[in-house]
Enzyme design. Structure first.
Site, PDB file in Angstrom:
ATOM      1  N   CYS A   1     -42.581  34.225   1.709  1.00 35.47           N
ATOM      2  CA  CYS A   1     -41.766  35.639   1.297  1.00 35.47           C
ATOM      3  C   CYS A   1     -41.455  35.506  -0.216  1.00 35.47           C
ATOM      4  O   CYS A   1     -40.928  34.567  -0.542  1.00 35.47           O
ATOM      5  CB  CYS A   1     -40.944  35.439   2.330  1.00 35.47           C
TER       6      CYS A   1
ATOM      7  N   LYS B   1     -42.651  40.932  12.889  1.00 32.19           N
ATOM      8  CA  LYS B   1     -41.924  41.032  11.580  1.00 32.19           C
ATOM      9  C   LYS B   1     -41.479  39.304  11.705  1.00 32.19           C
ATOM     10  O   LYS B   1     -40.939  38.909  12.454  1.00 32.19           O
ATOM     11  CB  LYS B   1     -40.942  41.683  11.550  1.00 32.19           C
TER      12      LYS B   1
END
Ligand code: ERO
Length: 308
Positions: free
Chosen positions: A127, A44
């Site tokens: 993101c 992640k």
């Protein structure tokens, strides 16, 4: 058939791995990827401090897709500094994904992670889910400055995780920047940012953060992913390898990413939905196709897309 592939000088046992974000936050999740047929262990995206992420519901599937606004839940980079040496014992490449809220954060994380020698580092410039922090890779000047500074502190092969672009002028511009910054690979695409999905029964959005806006993944995004893989492959002409991400549910989807120019692929939504068994199924399905096409390896298909 030879299943191995090479990216930036690193050999992968297969070309199919998890995408950053999918079941890869905790030690247990990362070890499960290590024990699976995934061709690498991708973490992640990690931030300076540990984060719980956004309020739930923050990941929901709908017909042929998913929408998420996880908000970067992760253990904080120091936990991954400790974990990466253990993950390397699985004898497959470890890819550390990093994300910061400022250039200084990116640099601190990149420096510390580089020191524990992940096989590759993936710089997340895309993101879509943090309020007040636009996707960096849509700001070309900032992206170039950041990549240049990170390149100066990172010795490991490093790549950029990019958002989808929708205009050839943007592919041109970003490709030029990536060549100048000395990236060793790219991963395209991150989720398609700021989509909106409505539940027809309740007349409501289906995720809570940001009023329901979130990153789209799953089968519906495959044409956008393929277009971005192809667009960069045409501009790189084999000089910068591409990891294709987006819309992969079957071996045929992987084969299409390879044709478009991806050397390897990452699995997000399908891995979240199916678990580690997805890597076994996809490898079998891809092998069947590659053999039917009379190829000796998946690599032979890379970039072989025909045009009229
Ligand atoms: O919300 C997230 O944690 C997230 N979701 C995505 O679809 N892509 C991301 O890159 C990301 C966080 C970095």
């Amino acid at each position: 058939m030879n299943p191995t592939v090479e990216i930036a000088g690193i050999t992968f046992p297969t070309c199919i791995m998890n995408a950053a974000g999918a079941r890869c936050v905790t030690a247990e999740e990362l070890e499960a990827i290590g024990n699976s047929r995934s061709g690498a262990i991708v973490t992640k995206s990690m931030t300076l401090n540990a984060r719980d992420g956004n309020p739930t519901p923050r990941y929901v599937t709908f017909p042929h897709g998913s929408i998420n606004s996880m908000g970067l839940p992760n253990l904080g980079y120091q936990a991954y500094v400790d974990l990466i040496p253990r993950l390397k014992e699985f004898k497959k490449p470890v890819i550390a994904s990093i994300a910061g809220f400022s250039p200084a954060e990116f640099l601190d994380i990149a420096t510390a992670i580089d020191a524990v020698k992940p096989d590759l580092m993936e710089i997340n410039l895309s993101c879509p889910n943090i309020e007040g922090h636009p996707q960096i890779a849509y700001d070309f000047e900032t992206a170039e400055q950041l990549l240049t500074r990170i390149r100066n502190v990172v010795n490991r092969p490093m790549g950029a995780k990019l958002p989808p672009y929708f205009d050839p002028a943007h592919h041109d511009h970003m490709a030029t920047i990536l060549k100048r910054c000395g990236v060793n690979f790219i991963s395209v695409i991150n989720s398609i940012g700021n989509g909106l999905v409505i539940n027809p029964e309740t007349d409501a959005v289906i995720i809570k953060p940001k009023g329901g806006f979130g990153g789209l993944g799953g089968a519906i995004i495959k044409p956008v992913a393929l277009a971005n893989v192809r667009a960069f492959a045409l501009r790189f002409q084999g000089h910068i390898p591409i990891i294709g991400v987006g819309g992969i549910e079957t071996g045929q989807d992987i084969y299409e990413h390879l044709l478009a120019g991806a050397s390897a692929v990452q699995i997000g939504t399908a891995f979240v939905e199916e678990g580690p068994q997805v890597f076994v199924r996809l490898e079998q399905e891809l092998t069947t196709i590659v053999e039917r096409k009379g190829l000796r390896s998946a690599t032979e298909a890379v970039g072989r897309l025909k045009e009229f």
